[in-house]
Design an enzyme around this catalytic site. Structure first.
Site, PDB file in Angstrom:
ATOM      1  N   GLY A  84       0.865  -1.187   0.000  1.00 32.23           N
ATOM      2  CA  GLY A  84       0.000   0.000   0.000  1.00 32.23           C
ATOM      3  C   GLY A  84       0.892   1.225   0.000  1.00 32.23           C
ATOM      4  N   ARG A  87       4.522   5.768   1.632  1.00 35.76           N
ATOM      5  CA  ARG A  87       5.149   7.097   1.732  1.00 35.76           C
ATOM      6  C   ARG A  87       4.589   8.034   0.670  1.00 35.76           C
ATOM      7  NH1 ARG A  87      11.228   6.538  -0.699  1.00 35.76           N
ATOM      8  NH2 ARG A  87      10.895   4.738  -2.039  1.00 35.76           N
ATOM      9  N   ASP A 247       3.554  -4.443  -7.773  1.00 34.65           N
ATOM     10  CA  ASP A 247       3.019  -3.192  -7.219  1.00 34.65           C
ATOM     11  C   ASP A 247       3.615  -1.972  -7.924  1.00 34.65           C
ATOM     12  OD1 ASP A 247       5.227  -4.433  -5.632  1.00 34.65           O
ATOM     13  OD2 ASP A 247       5.350  -2.430  -4.789  1.00 34.65           O
TER      14      ASP A 247
HETATM   15  P1  AMP Z   1       8.985   0.785  -3.598  1.00 34.29           P
HETATM   16  O1  AMP Z   1      10.147  -0.132  -3.498  1.00 34.29           O
HETATM   17  O2  AMP Z   1       9.349   2.252  -3.564  1.00 34.29           O
HETATM   18  O3  AMP Z   1       8.094   0.464  -4.739  1.00 34.29           O
HETATM   19  O4  AMP Z   1       8.139   0.564  -2.276  1.00 34.29           O
HETATM   20  C1  AMP Z   1       7.611  -0.660  -1.864  1.00 34.29           C
HETATM   21  C2  AMP Z   1       6.710  -0.484  -0.676  1.00 34.29           C
HETATM   22  O5  AMP Z   1       7.449   0.033   0.436  1.00 34.29           O
HETATM   23  C3  AMP Z   1       5.575   0.498  -0.899  1.00 34.29           C
HETATM   24  O6  AMP Z   1       4.473   0.038  -0.157  1.00 34.29           O
HETATM   25  C4  AMP Z   1       6.133   1.786  -0.330  1.00 34.29           C
HETATM   26  O7  AMP Z   1       5.124   2.678   0.025  1.00 34.29           O
HETATM   27  C5  AMP Z   1       6.912   1.274   0.866  1.00 34.29           C
HETATM   28  N1  AMP Z   1       8.012   2.174   1.260  1.00 34.29           N
HETATM   29  C6  AMP Z   1       9.180   2.356   0.591  1.00 34.29           C
HETATM   30  N2  AMP Z   1       9.948   3.246   1.240  1.00 34.29           N
HETATM   31  C7  AMP Z   1       9.276   3.648   2.336  1.00 34.29           C
HETATM   32  C8  AMP Z   1       9.543   4.560   3.407  1.00 34.29           C
HETATM   33  N3  AMP Z   1      10.674   5.248   3.491  1.00 34.29           N
HETATM   34  N4  AMP Z   1       8.586   4.687   4.360  1.00 34.29           N
HETATM   35  C9  AMP Z   1       7.436   4.010   4.302  1.00 34.29           C
HETATM   36  N5  AMP Z   1       7.137   3.144   3.333  1.00 34.29           N
HETATM   37  C10 AMP Z   1       8.032   2.955   2.347  1.00 34.29           C
HETATM   38 MG    MG Z   2       6.604   1.201  -5.555  1.00 39.53          MG
END
Ligand code: AMP
Ligand code: MG
Length: 453
Positions: A84, A87, A247
């Site tokens: 979900g 951030r 995702d």
């Molecule tokens: P991503 O690798 O950027 O596609 O992120 C994968 C998941 O991790 C998603 O649900 C993001 O919202 C969550 N996420 C990544 N970095 C952070 C962060 N610094 N704080 C909170 N959630 C994060």
């Molecule tokens: Mg992502």
């Protein structure tokens, strides 16, 4: 500006109301005037821009509160139901000058119910990297989300993959939807058939209005074609997305979410982008196959509300569509006209890619050198790549190139624009050391992302 909030039609099972973080500072670092023009936001003063895209004052007639979107996803092939928007959030929905329904969504805007152990923040370097990726991909004709705004937010973040403490920022992206394959996966995981039906109609209605087959297979076919097209354009660009989790796959096929990506300076099938991709799962050469795997999992979610047969038929067109897109995009990049025989053209594309990998000739330089086909040979043989342009395999390739006519008048091309890992390090260093943004701005000008001053 034409606000058009539609997400509420999906119902509250698809999002959570959230509050933006209250940042100690908001310093405007980048505003995408070209993109702002397409949605009628270009006249905002910088103060208004910061109020909306750094402090998240709602846009007129738009969402009164931001929504963290719910989704699941396969991450490196492991199913993760704890995802979900962790951030980011959906900030606004609006129509562009082509009447497409677009989203303004954030990255780094604070914690949400999906943040898990994360701080909900984005590093400034991460934001800079996303602005560069989207600008360069767009210049290369890749169907990508746009970086709309980057605002530095004055916090100190701890990250294991950057020298820390490191500076913080909030990015706003302009996207053709934030519905991910993982949005469908979440509804399927919960066996929420109504939700899957609602998602399917929503996507067909707002993102594929030209598709006549209003069934789940009709939607799948459209997503298959759009995704095949995007992955083909990555392959021609030498782009390694790096984190092809479901995702991070947009239902519109628009390429998005740029973390540890790479533009490979030379062609290498095994080139990875994410340092944590130890098995090379998302290596450059595997991207089409991974996209197909992701699409097959999207199909699996639609099997909750459809017969299998039409879904399988929709999936099966992926290879054909991918091959045709690869041919078209490669030929366009080389400025040559395809023949009537797709098979012959594909043989030529394969011969080219094989030679590029074996020789390790610079990719961007190669496209510049042979732009317009064999007529460019004379100037090509004087380029920075000239040492690579010799030997049996090269001569054979040149003979094949002779079969193709230029589709465009050969012009004096400027040197190739590159966005290699080193290029990014070079322009980041003065920002980190003395807050000097001139090289970043110069690179955006070089890419053609900024309006001339
Ligand atoms: P991503 O690798 O950027 O596609 O992120 C994968 C998941 O991790 C998603 O649900 C993001 O919202 C969550 N996420 C990544 N970095 C952070 C962060 N610094 N704080 C909170 N959630 C994060
Ligand atoms: Mg992502």
């Amino acid at each position: 500006m034409r606000p058009d909030v539609r997400i509420s039609e999906l119902g509250p099972a698809f999002y959570d109301l959230v509050k933006p973080a209250d940042f100690p500072k908001t310093i405007l670092r980048y505003r995408n005037q070209k993109a702002a023009e397409t949605v009628g936001i270009n006249k905002f003063s910088d103060d208004d821009w910061i109020a909306h895209f750094g402090q998240f004052k709602p846009l007129e007639g738009n969402l009164p509160e931001p929504l963290a979107l719910r989704y699941h996803g396969h991450q490196f092939r492991h199913y993760n139901p704890d995802l979900g928007d962790g951030r980011g959030f959906l900030f606004a929905q609006l129509r562009d000058d082509k009447n497409r329904l677009l989203d303004l969504g954030t990255k780094g805007s604070g914690q949400t119910p999906y943040s898990r152990a994360g701080d909900g923040r984005l590093t400034l370097l991460g934001g800079v990297r996303e602005v560069l990726a989207t600008s360069y991909l767009e210049a290369l004709g890749v169907n990508t989300s746009k970086s709309f705004s980057l605002i530095e937010t004055g916090e100190q973040l701890q990250r294991s993959d950057e020298p820390s403490p490191t500076r913080s920022a909030v990015l706003v992206r302009l996207s053709h939807s934030h519905i991910r394959f993982g949005t469908f996966q979440r509804a399927a995981f919960e066996d929420n058939k109504e939700g899957l039906e609602a998602l399917t109609s929503y996507c067909l209605k707002y993102y594929y209005p030209d598709v006549e087959d209003l069934t789940p297979a009709g939607l799948l076919g459209a997503v298959v074609r759009a995704s095949a097209d995007t992955v083909a354009s990555w392959m021609v660009a030498g782009f390694v997305h790096g984190v092809m989790n479901t995702d991070n796959m947009n239902i519109t096929g628009e390429s998005f979410d740029y973390g540890p990506y790479r533009f490979s300076p030379t062609l290498q099938a095994g080139r990875t982008a994410a340092y944590f991709d130890h098995q090379g799962l998302y290596a450059f050469g595997r991207q089409p196959e991974i996209m197909y795997w992701n699409l097959s999992h999207l199909a699996g979610t639609l099997a909750h509300i459809s017969e299998d047969k039409p879904l399988l038929a929709a999936l099966e067109v992926f290879p054909q569509h991918y091959q045709k897109a690869l041919r078209d995009k490669f030929f366009t990049r080389l400025g040559i006209t395809p023949s009537a025989a797709l098979k012959n053209d594909l043989d030529f594309v394969m011969q080219s890619l094989k030679w590029l990998e074996a020789s390790q000739a610079g990719l961007a330089q190669f496209y510049v050198d042979f732009y317009g086909g064999v007529n460019s040979k004379k100037s090509a043989l004087k380029s920075a790549n000239k040492a690579f342009y010799q030997g049996e395999a090269f001569n054979e390739w040149l003979n094949s190139l002779k079969h193709y006519e230029a589709c465009t008048r050969q012009s004096d091309q400027p040197g190739p624009v590159t966005l290699n890992h080193d290029d990014i390090e070079t322009l980041w260093a003065p920002i980190a050391e003395k807050d000097d943004w001139s090289m970043f701005v110069a690179k955006l000008h070089e890419i053609g992302a900024l309006n001339p001053e």
